[in-house]
Write a protein that holds these residues in place. Structure first.
Motif, PDB file in Angstrom:
ATOM      1  N   ASP A   1      40.217  37.551 100.701  1.00 56.78           N
ATOM      2  CA  ASP A   1      40.827  38.560  99.935  1.00 56.78           C
ATOM      3  C   ASP A   1      42.143  38.129  99.517  1.00 56.78           C
ATOM      4  N   VAL A   2      42.308  38.007  98.293  1.00 59.04           N
ATOM      5  CA  VAL A   2      43.603  37.373  97.591  1.00 59.04           C
ATOM      6  C   VAL A   2      44.892  38.246  98.023  1.00 59.04           C
TER       7      VAL A   2
ATOM      8  N   ASN B   1      49.405  28.674  91.968  1.00 60.75           N
ATOM      9  CA  ASN B   1      48.743  27.258  92.258  1.00 60.75           C
ATOM     10  C   ASN B   1      47.379  27.888  93.043  1.00 60.75           C
ATOM     11  N   VAL B   2      47.421  28.651  94.136  1.00 56.46           N
ATOM     12  CA  VAL B   2      46.475  29.323  94.922  1.00 56.46           C
ATOM     13  C   VAL B   2      45.188  29.767  93.992  1.00 56.46           C
ATOM     14  N   LEU B   3      45.666  30.550  92.924  1.00 56.68           N
ATOM     15  CA  LEU B   3      44.602  31.079  92.098  1.00 56.68           C
ATOM     16  C   LEU B   3      43.960  29.934  91.105  1.00 56.68           C
ATOM     17  N   ARG B   4      44.546  28.954  91.085  1.00 57.94           N
ATOM     18  CA  ARG B   4      44.063  27.680  90.348  1.00 57.94           C
ATOM     19  C   ARG B   4      43.251  26.965  91.160  1.00 57.94           C
TER      20      ARG B   4
ATOM     21  N   MET C   1      38.908  30.154  99.317  1.00 57.65           N
ATOM     22  CA  MET C   1      39.838  30.335  98.468  1.00 57.65           C
ATOM     23  C   MET C   1      39.992  29.639  97.344  1.00 57.65           C
ATOM     24  N   ARG C   2      38.803  29.563  96.467  1.00 56.58           N
ATOM     25  CA  ARG C   2      38.158  28.701  95.185  1.00 56.58           C
ATOM     26  C   ARG C   2      38.536  29.759  94.177  1.00 56.58           C
ATOM     27  N   TYR C   3      39.581  30.447  93.962  1.00 57.13           N
ATOM     28  CA  TYR C   3      39.896  31.506  93.174  1.00 57.13           C
ATOM     29  C   TYR C   3      39.596  31.024  91.784  1.00 57.13           C
ATOM     30  N   ASP C   4      39.907  29.957  91.373  1.00 60.22           N
ATOM     31  CA  ASP C   4      39.653  29.550  90.057  1.00 60.22           C
ATOM     32  C   ASP C   4      38.137  29.601  89.771  1.00 60.22           C
TER      33      ASP C   4
ATOM     34  N   TYR D   1      35.769  31.725  91.568  1.00 60.52           N
ATOM     35  CA  TYR D   1      35.517  32.779  91.416  1.00 60.52           C
ATOM     36  C   TYR D   1      35.946  33.752  90.345  1.00 60.52           C
ATOM     37  N   LEU D   2      37.026  33.405  89.665  1.00 59.41           N
ATOM     38  CA  LEU D   2      37.338  34.318  88.459  1.00 59.41           C
ATOM     39  C   LEU D   2      36.477  33.754  87.343  1.00 59.41           C
ATOM     40  N   ALA D   3      35.985  32.399  87.112  1.00 59.27           N
ATOM     41  CA  ALA D   3      35.174  31.995  86.166  1.00 59.27           C
ATOM     42  C   ALA D   3      33.755  32.974  86.184  1.00 59.27           C
ATOM     43  N   ARG D   4      33.556  33.184  87.571  1.00 63.40           N
ATOM     44  CA  ARG D   4      32.010  33.997  87.929  1.00 63.40           C
ATOM     45  C   ARG D   4      32.431  35.680  87.774  1.00 63.40           C
ATOM     46  N   ASP D   5      33.355  36.071  87.472  1.00 59.86           N
ATOM     47  CA  ASP D   5      33.750  37.399  87.568  1.00 59.86           C
ATOM     48  C   ASP D   5      33.792  37.970  89.022  1.00 59.86           C
TER      49      ASP D   5
END
Length: 121
Positions: free
Chosen positions: A30-31, A62-65, A106-109, A111-115
């Protein structure tokens, strides 16, 4: 997909169930929990409120990246450069360990790419 807060028991159970049922499971830390950890360390940065906001923003960006390990290393480096006492750097080291131990979630980049959701709705 499983959205978690990083509780070790929770993580072990999800991973065991995934293996048992042969299901590929994406576990997302959870971010909001991660954000609160970074905000709690704002005192590591120098300067006033605006500088601390910038410090927090840069680390979260940077965490989100997908750069949790680099953020952890940077927090530790900052504590060392500021010559914080062992007591003062305890929260920094604890947060850095948390980031390093949980970076696989924490691979948010990606996860975001996969919605994928990053926090509860």
């Amino acid at each position: 997909m499983g959205l978690v807060d990083g509780n070790d028991t929770q993580l072990r159970l999800l991973e065991a169930l995934s293996r048992k049922h042969q299901v590929e499971l994406t576990i997302v830390l959870d971010v909001i929990h991660v954000s609160n950890t970074v905000v709690g360390l704002a005192g590591v940065s120098r300067g006033g409120h605006a500088q601390r906001e910038q410090w927090v923003g840069e680390r979260l960006h940077n965490v989100l990246r997908g750069k949790a390990a680099q953020v952890a290393a940077g927090m530790r480096r900052s504590a060392t450069l500021r010559a914080l006492s062992a007591k003062q750097r305890e929260p920094v080291d604890e947060a850095a360990r948390y980031f390093l131990n949980h970076q696989q979630y924490m691979r948010y980049d990606a996860y975001l790419a996969r919605d994928c959701p990053l926090a509860p709705a």
